[in-house]
Write a protein that holds these residues in place. Sequence first.
Motif, short mmCIF file in Angstrom:
data_model
loop_
_atom_site.label_atom_id
_atom_site.label_comp_id
_atom_site.label_asym_id
_atom_site.label_seq_id
_atom_site.Cartn_x
_atom_site.Cartn_y
_atom_site.Cartn_z
N PRO A 35 0.80 -1.23 0.00
CA PRO A 35 0.00 0.00 0.00
C PRO A 35 0.83 1.28 0.00
N ARG A 36 1.93 1.34 0.76
CA ARG A 36 2.76 2.57 0.78
C ARG A 36 3.39 2.83 -0.58
N GLU A 37 3.86 1.77 -1.22
CA GLU A 37 4.48 1.91 -2.54
C GLU A 37 3.44 2.34 -3.57
N ARG A 38 2.28 1.73 -3.52
CA ARG A 38 1.22 2.10 -4.46
C ARG A 38 0.80 3.55 -4.26
N LEU A 39 0.72 3.98 -3.02
CA LEU A 39 0.37 5.37 -2.74
C LEU A 39 1.43 6.32 -3.29
N ALA A 40 2.70 6.00 -3.06
CA ALA A 40 3.79 6.85 -3.58
C ALA A 40 3.74 6.93 -5.10
N LEU A 41 3.49 5.80 -5.76
CA LEU A 41 3.43 5.80 -7.23
C LEU A 41 2.18 6.52 -7.74
N LEU A 42 1.08 6.39 -7.01
CA LEU A 42 -0.13 7.12 -7.39
C LEU A 42 0.12 8.63 -7.31
N VAL A 43 0.73 9.08 -6.23
CA VAL A 43 1.01 10.51 -6.05
C VAL A 43 1.92 11.01 -7.16
N ASP A 44 2.97 10.25 -7.49
CA ASP A 44 3.86 10.77 -8.53
C ASP A 44 3.22 10.74 -9.91
N HIS A 45 2.24 9.86 -10.13
CA HIS A 45 1.52 9.90 -11.40
C HIS A 45 0.52 11.05 -11.47
N VAL A 46 -0.06 11.41 -10.35
CA VAL A 46 -0.91 12.62 -10.31
C VAL A 46 -0.03 13.83 -10.64
N PHE A 47 1.17 13.88 -10.06
CA PHE A 47 2.13 14.94 -10.34
C PHE A 47 2.48 14.97 -11.83
N PHE A 48 2.71 13.79 -12.41
CA PHE A 48 2.96 13.68 -13.85
C PHE A 48 1.82 14.33 -14.62
N GLY A 49 0.60 13.99 -14.24
CA GLY A 49 -0.57 14.54 -14.93
C GLY A 49 -0.69 16.05 -14.79
N LEU A 50 -0.32 16.58 -13.63
CA LEU A 50 -0.35 18.03 -13.46
C LEU A 50 0.60 18.72 -14.43
N ILE A 51 1.77 18.13 -14.64
CA ILE A 51 2.75 18.73 -15.55
C ILE A 51 2.31 18.55 -17.00
N VAL A 52 1.88 17.36 -17.36
CA VAL A 52 1.47 17.10 -18.74
C VAL A 52 0.21 17.89 -19.08
N GLY A 53 -0.70 17.99 -18.11
CA GLY A 53 -1.98 18.61 -18.37
C GLY A 53 -1.94 20.10 -18.61
N GLU A 54 -0.99 20.79 -18.04
CA GLU A 54 -0.89 22.25 -18.18
C GLU A 54 -2.27 22.89 -18.17
N PRO A 55 -2.87 23.03 -16.99
CA PRO A 55 -4.20 23.64 -16.94
C PRO A 55 -4.19 25.04 -17.55
N PRO A 56 -5.32 25.46 -18.05
CA PRO A 56 -5.39 26.79 -18.67
C PRO A 56 -4.92 27.86 -17.69
N GLU A 57 -4.17 28.77 -18.20
CA GLU A 57 -3.63 29.84 -17.36
C GLU A 57 -4.75 30.82 -17.01
N ALA A 58 -4.74 31.26 -15.78
CA ALA A 58 -5.70 32.28 -15.36
C ALA A 58 -5.30 33.61 -15.99
N GLU A 59 -6.27 34.34 -16.44
CA GLU A 59 -5.99 35.65 -17.01
C GLU A 59 -5.71 36.60 -15.85
N ILE A 60 -4.48 37.11 -15.80
CA ILE A 60 -4.11 37.97 -14.68
C ILE A 60 -4.20 39.45 -15.02
#
Length: 165
Positions: free
Chosen positions: A127-152
Amino acid sequence: MSGRTNRVERRPWLKGALRGAVAAMAMSGMRQVAVGVGMIEHTPPEAILREGVPTLLRQVPEHRRTAAIELAHWSYGAAAGAAFGLLPGRLRGRRMTGPIYGVLAWGLFELAVAPSLDLAHARRTRPRERLALLVDHVFFGLIVGEPPEAEISGPEAKDPERETD
């Protein structure tokens, strides 16, 4: 609109591949920490090459194997990022698509890749290993996904490329 922006829009797979490679590099750093604190015994790229396709890894000189494993991981990241870039633009532009994509990539490894290669990952409760790998894949998705930039800047701000004299 500049030519550079048009090029990126015509080749979202290329942007995805670049972001995927960078995301995999960042994941490698996160995994080194997870290995160091004992959450992960072997990273998935290491397990794939050492257990799943050992004949391929044996072809690499022993003193170069760590680098080969990292390059393989970055290549997986680039391929996954390129696939993300092929998703419809309206889907790629949603804030949660990247993290969900990362979770799906993690699930693909856990449910299909690891069992089909008969990796130890698939045969142990970890479970600890799976959690660590899940978190780093969410992180991967955050980088790949590049959410739309907020208009500042407000709507009154001028676009320097459209400005006329």
